[in-house]
Design an enzyme around this catalytic site. Sequence first.
Site, short mmCIF file in Angstrom:
data_model
loop_
_atom_site.label_atom_id
_atom_site.label_comp_id
_atom_site.label_asym_id
_atom_site.label_seq_id
_atom_site.Cartn_x
_atom_site.Cartn_y
_atom_site.Cartn_z
N PHE A 1 0.81 -1.23 0.00
CA PHE A 1 0.00 0.00 0.00
C PHE A 1 0.84 1.27 0.00
O PHE A 1 0.35 2.34 -0.35
CB PHE A 1 -0.96 0.01 1.20
CG PHE A 1 -0.40 0.62 2.47
CD1 PHE A 1 0.29 -0.15 3.39
CD2 PHE A 1 -0.57 1.98 2.72
CE1 PHE A 1 0.81 0.42 4.54
CE2 PHE A 1 -0.06 2.55 3.88
CZ PHE A 1 0.63 1.77 4.78
N LYS A 2 2.11 1.17 0.36
CA LYS A 2 2.96 2.35 0.40
C LYS A 2 3.02 3.05 -0.96
O LYS A 2 3.27 4.24 -1.04
CB LYS A 2 4.37 1.98 0.85
CG LYS A 2 4.47 1.15 2.13
CD LYS A 2 4.37 1.97 3.37
CE LYS A 2 4.81 1.30 4.67
NZ LYS A 2 4.27 -0.01 4.99
N ASP A 3 2.80 2.28 -2.04
CA ASP A 3 2.83 2.88 -3.38
C ASP A 3 1.80 4.00 -3.54
O ASP A 3 2.03 4.94 -4.29
CB ASP A 3 2.53 1.82 -4.45
CG ASP A 3 3.69 0.84 -4.63
OD1 ASP A 3 4.85 1.24 -4.44
OD2 ASP A 3 3.41 -0.33 -4.97
N LEU B 1 3.70 6.82 -2.19
CA LEU B 1 5.07 7.05 -2.66
C LEU B 1 5.19 7.19 -4.17
O LEU B 1 6.23 7.62 -4.67
CB LEU B 1 5.98 5.95 -2.13
CG LEU B 1 6.34 6.22 -0.66
CD1 LEU B 1 6.91 4.97 0.00
CD2 LEU B 1 7.33 7.38 -0.53
N THR C 1 8.24 0.06 2.73
CA THR C 1 8.48 1.47 2.42
C THR C 1 9.72 1.62 1.55
O THR C 1 9.74 2.43 0.62
CB THR C 1 8.70 2.29 3.70
OG1 THR C 1 7.54 2.17 4.51
CG2 THR C 1 8.92 3.76 3.40
#
Length: 494
Positions: free
Chosen positions: A107-109, A112, A142
């Site tokens: 989900f960091k995408d 980011l 991350t």
Amino acid sequence: MLYHSTRGNSAPVASSFAIHKGMVPGGGLFVPESFPRLEPGVLPTAYPQIAERILSLYLTDYTDDELHDAVAQGYSANFDAASIAPITFYDDTTAYLELWHGPTAAFKDLALQLLPHLLRAAARKQGSDKEIVILVATSGDTGKAALEGFKDVPGTRIIVFYPKSGVSPIQEKQMVSTDGANTAVIGVQGNFDDCQNMVKEIFNDAAFTAELAAEGFAFSSANSINWGRLVPQIVYYYHAYLAMTANGSIGMGEPVCLAVPTGNFGNILAAYYAKLMGLPVSKLICASNANRVLTDFFETGIYDMNREFICTSSPSMDILISSNLERFLYSVSGGDAERVTNWQNGLAKEGCFSIGKDMRSAIRGIIAASSISEEDVAKEIRRVFTAREYLIDTHTAVASAALARYREESGDVTPAVIAATASPYKVCQAVYDALAHEGRADDEYMIMDVLRDITGVVIPQALRGLDNLQARHTRVIDVSGGREAIRSALRPGA
Ligand SMILES: *Cc1c(COP(=O)(O)O)cnc(C)c1O
């Protein structure tokens, strides 16, 4: 919109300043002075449009064009789902919000892929002539998401520190195989908290910062302490709410529960911020793995990190210091920077702090917390797959099990969205073990194929062919070696 420090140690600043700096110099996190009201019913349904709308409420010193460009570049063909964050319904009242369709399958995408564009615009606005050096401490996801976001972005360098023995082989391979002329990936002999502390200390080291400034570099952060990481995460909770109404699971204006697998408290904080903005959210389920520091905190009012650090099958949540809790406590205390400072000082000095009764009762109405054992994580993966042929990863399983437990114990059956934060293939060994399949496979790459054969679930592009990639970054340091590693990564020709 101006931004304050949670510790009252900064004059109010514009969003581009907050994003450019990453965190408040001297400690403290930037928080918006208010939370604009936004009814979900007035929103368009397309993800990029919702994103533009929400960003424009917070990043008021950016132009519409800047936000439009950032969103257009951030959310496009780099995601393998047209809706960016699709929802899969388990049944009419329970849905998985799939946040793993981006280039690194976690989900960091969602934040980011956007942050580099926001950060470059911020540097321009702040009139900075320095190259931005992104320092990242990662518990696994991350790091790769930040590397993919920042690699070859002009005017930036990125240096990632990860716990050498604290990430899965696939996570490690994803990171150390990264190309790009501006990337460095460094293993640290320590756990995630050691990495995070090292990076925070370097941020606060005025002499080191000045040394690098003289060479033309300025540090910033891509961790969720950066406001530019959090604001994009508000978007998908609105998007999910609209999907729930479109499905008829809820009527417009009716409440949902949000269950979030929690580590650094960033993702669930964004859900809380959505609630403050008027998204009808009844309860936030704060789901922890066997590292139950947050669960204990919400049960007792005492945050105590003096305990064993447990390496679990959901490594991105193996954390004892949840940085963004500071922002949550600031908000719940009504912006009491003095109390927040005292709590954070207690945490820094004794590894522990205790909040008052008033805080506890305020929090009780917002958050229900639980900690899920390794055994129950595996059971949940098996249960969901057996019931629906739907495969979830270990992090998602923590939230899924926490929701089921909450419903059983409270009798509250409000329709719920579970944040599905990683592709099951990202932690395929644990997922494979959970399914208790009879076959044998020797390494994670073979397991990926076996899992695909058993389940028929497609392997994300981001994770295919990893076994054939070369490790380009091999440096390992001990926890005292951060500054030297940074110097040599930035040295010309390094
Ligand atoms: C980072 C991460 C989490 C934890 O999110 P926080 O914002 O740190 O609470 C959960 N699941 C996955 C897969 C992650 O990568």
